[in-house]
Scaffold this active site. Structure first.
Site, PDB file in Angstrom:
ATOM      1  N   LYS A 154       0.545   4.727   6.851  1.00 42.63           N
ATOM      2  CA  LYS A 154      -0.106   5.391   5.733  1.00 42.63           C
ATOM      3  C   LYS A 154       0.317   6.847   5.729  1.00 42.63           C
ATOM      4  CE  LYS A 154      -2.892   1.893   4.832  1.00 42.63           C
ATOM      5  NZ  LYS A 154      -2.225   0.895   4.083  1.00 42.63           N
ATOM      6  N   SER A 193       0.786  -1.231   0.000  1.00 39.98           N
ATOM      7  CA  SER A 193       0.000   0.000   0.000  1.00 39.98           C
ATOM      8  C   SER A 193       0.814   1.275   0.000  1.00 39.98           C
ATOM      9  CB  SER A 193      -0.943   0.010   1.196  1.00 39.98           C
ATOM     10  OG  SER A 193      -0.208   0.125   2.385  1.00 39.98           O
TER      11      SER A 193
END
Lengths: 183, 116
Positions: free
Chosen positions: A95, A51
């Site tokens: 993230k 990701s």
């Protein structure tokens, strides 16, 4: 003669025990300092998964994250953050922070299927996080805005692999024209 | 959190181990970081864990039922008339739980474990 030997033995035994206790105490103190540093100051973590490509590799990059910025509220859009997952509390995700509370965030809902964009205002006490690789990332686009209290650290430096050692301070905003660094 | 905890402030002991090993369940009084203001820690009771069906009164006539999503808990104050809890801000991620309250230390006549 036997009494003297006996007394000498006792003395030696006592000093060995004292030295052993002293060393154990030193090791215990060292672990305490390590634990305090890890929990409140700075920690290192290994990230794996697709990701955050190209910032972090698929197979695992090690990086340093500091915890003070979160406690003092000094994070902003563009920072890479460590946060506890809202759907699996044992997992910690890494993230990029894109919006704080009351920011208006525009995101591509499902880039694999269409180009549809949506705009949302981040509610009070929450943040919006997205992975750099929006094609394969489970983040706020699916989970919704995440409470600020789940943030655990701000990543400031990548330390492994050694040829990719670099600072990750706020230089890389999500840019569609991002070129992979060939360091 | 009346009548479990007083209005003027009770001193309670909370332990930080249970929520890390997953031993927090329905009926426990927990310390939870507020999802609305991350600098505040609330003391509420866990009413439902993930997967549970929770019904609550939005107003005296109308009741609503929700299923607690994965990784979240439903918290409510014991004094439902004056409590800002999951009925207002929704289910709270389990990761926001900071500790489980197990003992009251002050005032002395309330010394001991909290009632269920």
């Amino acid at each position: 003669m036997v009494g003297l030997v006996g007394r000498l033995w006792n003395l030696q035994y006592k000093s060995i025990v004292k030295e052993a206790l002293g060393k154990t105490l030193a090791v215990a103190k060292f672990f305490c300092v390590l634990h305090i540093t890890n929990t409140y100051l700075c920690t290192f973590a290994l990230a794996y998964g697709p990701s955050m490509v190209p910032t972090f590799n698929l197979t695992g990059d090690m990086f340093l994250a500091e915890r003070l910025s979160i406690k003092f509220g000094k994070v902003g859009p563009g920072d890479i953050v460590l946060l506890r997952s809202p759907e699996s509390p044992q997992k910690v995700m890494v993230k990029r922070l894109l919006g704080l509370e009351s920011h208006s965030v525009t995101y591509v809902v499902d880039p694999m299927k269409s180009d549809r964009c949506d705009t949302i205002v981040v509610p009070k006490g929450h943040v919006w996080v997205e992975g750099d690789n929006i094609y394969n990332s489970r983040d706020s686009r699916q989970l919704g805005p995440v409470p600020y209290g789940l943030l655990e650290g701000k990543v400031f430096c990548k330390i492994w692999p050694p040829k990719e050692f670099r600072s990750l301070m706020k230089s890389g905003m999500k840019d569609p024209g991002f070129v992979v660094d060939a360091i | 959190m009346l009548p479990t905890l007083n209005l003027t402030g009770d001193l309670v002991l909370a332990e930080h181990v249970s929520h890390r090993i997953g031993k927090v369940g329905a009926g426990d009084v927990v310390l939870v970081r507020s999802p609305v203001d991350p600098r505040r820690i609330l003391t509420k009771r866990v009413v439902g864990m993930e997967g549970d069906t929770v019904s609550f009164y939005v107003d005296p006539m109308y009741s609503q039922t929700t299923v607690v999503p994965k990784g979240h808990v439903w918290i409510q104050g014991d004094n439902t008339y004056a409590s800002s809890d999951s009925r207002h801000f929704g289910p709270v991620p389990y990761g926001l739980i900071q500790g489980k309250v197990f003992f009251r230390v002050w005032p002395p006549d309330g010394f001991g474990t909290l009632e269920q």
